[in-house]
Design an enzyme around this catalytic site. Structure first.
Site, PDB file in Angstrom:
ATOM      1  N   LYS A 149      37.944  80.488  47.359  1.00 52.16           N
ATOM      2  CA  LYS A 149      38.988  80.138  48.196  1.00 52.16           C
ATOM      3  C   LYS A 149      40.052  80.487  48.715  1.00 52.16           C
ATOM      4  O   LYS A 149      39.596  81.987  48.685  1.00 52.16           O
ATOM      5  CB  LYS A 149      40.395  79.310  46.668  1.00 52.16           C
ATOM      6  N   SER A 209      33.054  72.712  48.610  1.00 51.91           N
ATOM      7  CA  SER A 209      35.061  73.275  48.643  1.00 51.91           C
ATOM      8  C   SER A 209      35.013  73.911  50.199  1.00 51.91           C
ATOM      9  O   SER A 209      36.503  74.120  50.545  1.00 51.91           O
ATOM     10  CB  SER A 209      34.914  73.519  47.440  1.00 51.91           C
TER      11      SER A 209
END
Length: 221
Positions: free
Chosen positions: A115, A46
């Protein structure tokens, strides 16, 4: 008998010294990881191309102690209550065994995520402009860190970030469960700033990727 006793005592002292040394090393390591630098395993793609599946990263727990989290920062955070399920369903023994593996960085922590910050308190973040860019406070973003070939987002959103919250996206937008995925969930995909553990500062494994992580991949402020 006298000779036997004089041989045994130094041997016992040696084992005790070794055991005390091991305990001291574990305690020091635990304190360092609790307050200064921790270790985490990257389980998914990700955050490609910045981080690859299987990377072990060093995370500074003091990176944001002297300055606030800024747009473009890459953060490691505890996703419980936002990104992660509240109950793993493994039971106490399964959690304990997995916890040992997580501590040594050999298995991923199921409640810890990495993230990039796209919005901080007060930011108005939207997707997308006519030419496909995200905007923050009406300004289109240049995002050189996004995975090659990925669109900035295929999912439209329009979010104003409240105080004490962050809007977070993965760099590999087509392969990231992030704030966009939780728009309809409690909290709307926004993560509390006090859930941030720290900032990745280096890749420790594999050896061919060993080195400090570059800050030049942040969004230009």
């Amino acid at each position: 008998m006298q000779g036997f006793r004089t041989e045994r005592r130094p041997r016992l002292l040696g084992w005790r010294s070794a055991l005390l040394g091991l305990i001291a090393a574990i305690l020091v390591c635990g304190l360092v990881r609790a307050f200064l630098v921790d270790l985490y395993y990257i389980p998914s793609g990700s955050m490609e191309p910045l981080l690859q599946p299987g990377d072990r990263i060093a995370v500074s727990r003091v990176a944001f102690s002297g300055s606030p989290i800024a747009r473009g920062d890459v953060v490691v955070f505890d996703g419980r209550g936002s990104f992660a399920p509240l109950d793993s369903g493994r039971g106490w023994l399964g959690d304990a065994v997995r916890g040992v593996g997580e501590w040594f960085g050999i298995v991923p922590n199921e409640t810890v995520y990495v993230k990039r910050v796209l919005g901080v308190a007060g930011d108005h973040v939207t997707c997308c402009t006519a030419d496909g860019h995200l905007t923050v406070n009406g300004r289109p973003l240049d995002e050189p860190y996004v995975y090659p070939g990925d669109a900035p987002s295929t999912q439209p959103f329009d979010v104003v970030v409240p105080p004490g919250r962050l809007w977070l996206l993965g760099d590999h937008r087509a392969d990231s469960v992030d704030s966009r995925s939780l728009l309809g969930a409690p909290g709307g995909g926004l993560v509390r700033t006090d859930r941030v553990i720290g900032e990745p500062i280096a890749i420790l494994w594999p050896l061919d990727r060993l080195g400090a992580m570059s800050s030049t991949q942040k969004e230009a402020q």
